[in-house]
Design a protein around this motif. Sequence first.
Motif, mmCIF file in Angstrom:
data_model
loop_
_atom_site.group_PDB
_atom_site.id
_atom_site.type_symbol
_atom_site.label_atom_id
_atom_site.label_comp_id
_atom_site.label_asym_id
_atom_site.label_seq_id
_atom_site.Cartn_x
_atom_site.Cartn_y
_atom_site.Cartn_z
ATOM 1 N N GLN A 1 1.545 5.100 3.953
ATOM 2 C CA GLN A 1 2.562 4.164 3.466
ATOM 3 C C GLN A 1 2.711 3.022 4.462
ATOM 4 O OE1 GLN A 1 6.186 6.265 2.501
ATOM 5 N NE2 GLN A 1 5.098 7.804 1.286
ATOM 6 N N ARG A 2 2.591 1.805 3.944
ATOM 7 C CA ARG A 2 2.588 0.631 4.809
ATOM 8 C C ARG A 2 3.892 0.487 5.576
ATOM 9 N NH1 ARG A 2 1.153 -4.907 1.969
ATOM 10 N NH2 ARG A 2 -0.886 -3.870 1.908
ATOM 11 N N ALA A 3 5.031 0.762 4.930
ATOM 12 C CA ALA A 3 6.336 0.589 5.587
ATOM 13 C C ALA A 3 6.439 1.473 6.821
ATOM 14 C CB ALA A 3 7.457 0.913 4.605
ATOM 15 N N LYS A 4 6.029 2.717 6.710
ATOM 16 C CA LYS A 4 6.110 3.636 7.841
ATOM 17 C C LYS A 4 5.103 3.261 8.928
ATOM 18 C CE LYS A 4 7.890 7.297 4.924
ATOM 19 N NZ LYS A 4 7.645 8.559 4.206
ATOM 20 N N PHE A 5 3.967 2.747 8.501
ATOM 21 C CA PHE A 5 2.972 2.286 9.474
ATOM 22 C C PHE A 5 3.526 1.109 10.279
ATOM 23 C CE2 PHE A 5 -0.578 -0.533 10.569
ATOM 24 C CZ PHE A 5 -1.371 0.322 11.311
ATOM 25 N N ALA B 1 -6.351 1.346 12.986
ATOM 26 C CA ALA B 1 -5.538 2.363 12.316
ATOM 27 C C ALA B 1 -5.208 1.945 10.887
ATOM 28 C CB ALA B 1 -4.255 2.613 13.107
ATOM 29 N N PHE B 2 -4.879 0.653 10.716
ATOM 30 C CA PHE B 2 -4.568 0.142 9.381
ATOM 31 C C PHE B 2 -5.794 0.241 8.466
ATOM 32 C CE2 PHE B 2 -4.142 -3.253 6.230
ATOM 33 C CZ PHE B 2 -2.898 -2.947 5.688
ATOM 34 N N GLY B 3 -6.968 -0.075 9.027
ATOM 35 C CA GLY B 3 -8.195 0.031 8.248
ATOM 36 C C GLY B 3 -8.480 1.463 7.834
ATOM 37 N N ILE B 4 -8.239 2.410 8.752
ATOM 38 C CA ILE B 4 -8.433 3.827 8.420
ATOM 39 C C ILE B 4 -7.497 4.247 7.296
ATOM 40 C CG2 ILE B 4 -8.180 6.181 9.290
ATOM 41 C CD1 ILE B 4 -9.035 5.097 12.047
ATOM 42 N N MET B 5 -6.234 3.817 7.417
ATOM 43 C CA MET B 5 -5.262 4.169 6.395
ATOM 44 C C MET B 5 -5.629 3.552 5.040
ATOM 45 S SD MET B 5 -1.107 3.728 6.390
ATOM 46 C CE MET B 5 -1.183 1.944 6.225
ATOM 47 N N LYS B 6 -6.041 2.270 5.074
ATOM 48 C CA LYS B 6 -6.409 1.589 3.835
ATOM 49 C C LYS B 6 -7.605 2.259 3.184
ATOM 50 C CE LYS B 6 -7.438 -2.981 1.944
ATOM 51 N NZ LYS B 6 -7.659 -4.421 2.264
ATOM 52 N N ARG B 7 -8.587 2.628 4.004
ATOM 53 C CA ARG B 7 -9.761 3.315 3.471
ATOM 54 C C ARG B 7 -9.378 4.669 2.890
ATOM 55 N NH1 ARG B 7 -13.911 3.256 0.430
ATOM 56 N NH2 ARG B 7 -15.597 4.674 1.040
ATOM 57 N N GLY B 8 -8.460 5.362 3.560
ATOM 58 C CA GLY B 8 -7.987 6.642 3.048
ATOM 59 C C GLY B 8 -7.299 6.493 1.703
ATOM 60 N N VAL B 9 -6.498 5.425 1.575
ATOM 61 C CA VAL B 9 -5.813 5.161 0.307
ATOM 62 C C VAL B 9 -6.832 4.900 -0.800
ATOM 63 C CG1 VAL B 9 -4.339 3.525 -0.915
ATOM 64 C CG2 VAL B 9 -3.682 4.335 1.352
ATOM 65 N N GLU B 10 -7.880 4.128 -0.484
ATOM 66 C CA GLU B 10 -8.914 3.836 -1.473
ATOM 67 C C GLU B 10 -9.630 5.107 -1.913
ATOM 68 O OE1 GLU B 10 -11.412 1.037 0.459
ATOM 69 O OE2 GLU B 10 -10.062 -0.674 0.156
ATOM 70 N N SER C 1 1.453 7.808 11.994
ATOM 71 C CA SER C 1 1.909 7.144 10.759
ATOM 72 C C SER C 1 0.816 7.051 9.706
ATOM 73 C CB SER C 1 2.434 5.746 11.081
ATOM 74 O OG SER C 1 1.377 4.881 11.488
ATOM 75 N N ILE C 2 -0.461 7.165 10.111
ATOM 76 C CA ILE C 2 -1.567 7.115 9.146
ATOM 77 C C ILE C 2 -1.460 8.258 8.146
ATOM 78 C CG2 ILE C 2 -4.076 7.288 8.895
ATOM 79 C CD1 ILE C 2 -4.379 5.955 11.588
ATOM 80 N N MET D 1 0.861 -1.198 0.000
ATOM 81 C CA MET D 1 0.000 0.000 0.000
ATOM 82 C C MET D 1 0.887 1.235 0.000
ATOM 83 S SD MET D 1 -2.594 1.295 2.929
ATOM 84 C CE MET D 1 -3.267 -0.335 3.116
ATOM 85 N N HIS D 2 0.793 2.045 -1.061
ATOM 86 C CA HIS D 2 1.624 3.238 -1.168
ATOM 87 C C HIS D 2 0.896 4.235 -2.056
ATOM 88 C CE1 HIS D 2 5.464 5.472 -1.192
ATOM 89 N NE2 HIS D 2 5.082 5.829 -2.405
ATOM 90 N N ILE D 3 0.864 5.475 -1.638
ATOM 91 C CA ILE D 3 0.208 6.492 -2.453
ATOM 92 C C ILE D 3 0.976 7.793 -2.329
ATOM 93 C CG2 ILE D 3 -1.403 7.345 -0.665
ATOM 94 C CD1 ILE D 3 -3.524 7.305 -2.967
ATOM 95 N N ASN D 4 1.030 8.567 -3.402
ATOM 96 C CA ASN D 4 1.836 9.776 -3.421
ATOM 97 C C ASN D 4 1.038 11.038 -3.154
ATOM 98 O OD1 ASN D 4 4.233 8.435 -4.024
ATOM 99 N ND2 ASN D 4 3.765 8.393 -6.214
ATOM 100 N N ALA D 5 -0.222 10.883 -2.746
ATOM 101 C CA ALA D 5 -1.069 12.052 -2.526
ATOM 102 C C ALA D 5 -0.511 12.960 -1.431
ATOM 103 C CB ALA D 5 -2.477 11.611 -2.172
ATOM 104 N N TYR D 6 0.258 12.379 -0.511
ATOM 105 C CA TYR D 6 0.789 13.129 0.622
ATOM 106 C C TYR D 6 1.969 14.010 0.215
ATOM 107 C CZ TYR D 6 3.702 13.744 4.794
ATOM 108 O OH TYR D 6 4.506 14.247 5.767
#
Length: 356
Positions: A116-120, A154-163, A111-112, A1-6
């Motif tokens: 990025q999964r690695a930082k999480f 927290a992981f679910g929140i991050m994953k939902r945010g990525v989606e 980390s959310i 899971m990685h996104i460049n929106a940040y």
Amino acid sequence: MHINAYIPDKQNWNRKLLHIYWGLVLIQIPVEFFYFLKVETQEHITANHILIPTLIMVLIMAGMEAAYRLSQQTLDYFILIGGSFLTFTIIYFNYDVKMAPLYVLIPILVSIFYFQRAKFLISVVLSLLSLTILFNLSDLLAAIPILGLATLIAFGIMKRGVEILANLHATTELKQELMIKNIIMDKLSKTDALTDLYNHITFHEYLEKLIEQSESGHLCIHLAVLDIDNFKKVNDTYGHRAGDAVLTSVSGILKKSVGLNDFAARYGGEEFAVIFTEKSTDGIYEILERIRWHVSQTKYDELSGQAVTISIGLCEYSKGMGKEQFFGGADQSLYTAKKTGKNKTVIHTFPLLKTN
């Protein structure tokens, strides 16, 4: 899971996260003071729960501030690691406070923001390591389920945010594609496919608007109508492909010769029209003569090395003239040029003459 929106707001968000940690430090000092005031002596409070932990927390924050100024590339990791040390310090000096271990969740929540999964995962490992160092086995076993549940949430929140961000990105791209298609379609509806000049309909729309401006604001406009001499003979002798080559070449000369505030169009067949704005009649006449000369000097392989010529009629707009009379003046001057030998530019003079 990685996104460049940040990434575009990375420095701004890192600054906000540092502000959050500074706020945590500032809030922690009075909280500790009032909590331990009930159970210990003033001297003991000052030494063990105010001065020492405050000094350590300020040093940790100073380290993160230094990283903020020196390296934005690795600052994310400094914030995650520094935040873990900060919460470790708070829990260590507030071991007897029942809710203190909850501070271990702060780095995970921070980390959310990185999506990025690695930082999480780094923040989870650091939090688990803090609990392992701080608590005995029985307390650790009791804390792990809470940490695990918080991690999953927290992981679910991050994953939902990525989606959501991925969907937003896809929607934005779709809108951009539609916008580009609309621009292309709009351009196609306004231009002639062969010459890439404006078409007949767009010419009249633009002419009407400029006449309105001329009537209300004294805008100086001229209209030139150009016609390729003996073009039917070109098509009959050399074919329509040769005729298309001539039309494309003449339109290219027009586009290069007129100004940004002028308007060139393919009026129809072998006829072109150019609206000139804010230029003198003499200046426009010189431009048209250069165009006419350039056309007459252009040789075509499709015509066995021969050139073509153009005839031009020019008319200046006068207040109250109206579109029909304005165009009629330019068209009549073109007719005069054709009848008096072709390959020339004729400037319209009043009154309009009958051509029948």
